[in-house]
Design an enzyme around this catalytic site. Structure first.
Site: not given
Ligand code: ZN
Length: 277
Positions: A2-3, A104, A123, A158
């Site tokens: 998920p972002e 889980h 997971r 950078r």
């Protein structure tokens, strides 16, 4: 994984559902991986605390907790933060106690309202931890709150590709691969451009694009979430139409040039060779 927009949507959904509720008891499973803080510290911080707010910081879900009528100790401050990182497959589920406990499940919080808040993660890349109130530092700056001067100063000197700089969590919190590609497309900047070569005006455009893309995704996510607070990309959860991400070889939506895919620092990057310079 998920972002930021998904985590924001989940945090808002949880805030609507559980803010104000009191954690009456907590059960933690035996698997050690999900526990970033010791089990007894998590239990002490959560047990009998009131959830005042749930919010997102970076890609973390932060529960602000307060203990009333409790003498603070080292392991039980009057205010604390419970930090949840969902990892790849972590989910926070608000449900009735009689609903089946999924395989889980690593944590179950019984709430005073009668419901349960459960952490499920097949997971086990997700992480649970607790800190004292205000003690959580996710690093970097919040992209939706970044002002232009600060944004520009991050990239000064950078030499890394701008795409890598956008993904650097020490600079910006929570901008992931999809949103970096989409933001660079909207700003007309190639992902491989060295950050230090991008002009002030272009960086202004990029910051505006980053905010626009994230806000659009949050707005879409916010309308599709139901009482099952889900983070693993169930159908309909994430609906932002990608303009470049995952569209290798397909025509650019602006100029019809085929979208290119390159790999930068091990991550797929998609761009239009005509629209992005
Ligand atoms: Zn194009």
């Amino acid at each position: 994984m998920p972002e930021l927009p998904e985590v924001e949507t989940i945090a808002r959904g949880l805030d609507r559902r559980v803010a104000g509720d009191v954690i009456e008891s907590i059960w933690l499973g035996q698997k050690p991986e999900p526990l970033k803080s010791p089990a007894r510290e998590i239990a002490a911080a959560l047990d009998h605390s009131r959830i005042s707010t749930v919010r997102r910081i970076g890609k973390h879900i932060v529960f602000d907790l307060e203990h009333k009528n409790v003498r603070p100790t080292k392991t039980r401050p009057t205010q604390a933060q419970w930090i949840v990182h969902l990892g790849m497959t972590g989910r926070l589920q608000v449900c009735e106690p009689q609903s089946e406990v999924l395989k889980h499940t690593h944590a179950i919080l019984k709430l005073a309202s009668g419901r349960e808040l459960r952490f499920v993660d097949p997971r086990r890349f997700g992480r649970l931890s607790v800190v004292r109130a205000g003690g959580f530092d996710a690093g970097g700056i919040e992209p939706l709150e970044a002002d232009l001067d600060r944004f520009i100063s991050m990239f000064r000197g950078r030499k890394t590709p701008i795409k890598s700089a956008l993904l650097n969590q020490k600079l910006l919190r929570g901008v992931g691969n999809i949103y970096a590609d989409e933001s660079l497309f909207r700003a007309g900047i190639r992902p491989r451009r060295r950050a230090s070569t991008i002009t002030r005006d272009q960086l202004a455009g990029l910051l505006a694009s980053v905010k626009e893309v994230l806000r659009e995704a949050i707005a879409l996510g916010g309308s599709s979430i139901s009482d099952y607070v889900d983070a693993d990309g169930e159908e309909g959860f994430f609906q932002l139409q990608h303009r470049v991400y995952g569209r290798e070889g397909e025509p650019c939506l602006v100029c019809k040039t085929p979208i290119k895919r390159i790999v930068i620092a091990g991550r797929s990057s998609h761009y239009c060779p005509k629209c992005q310079k």
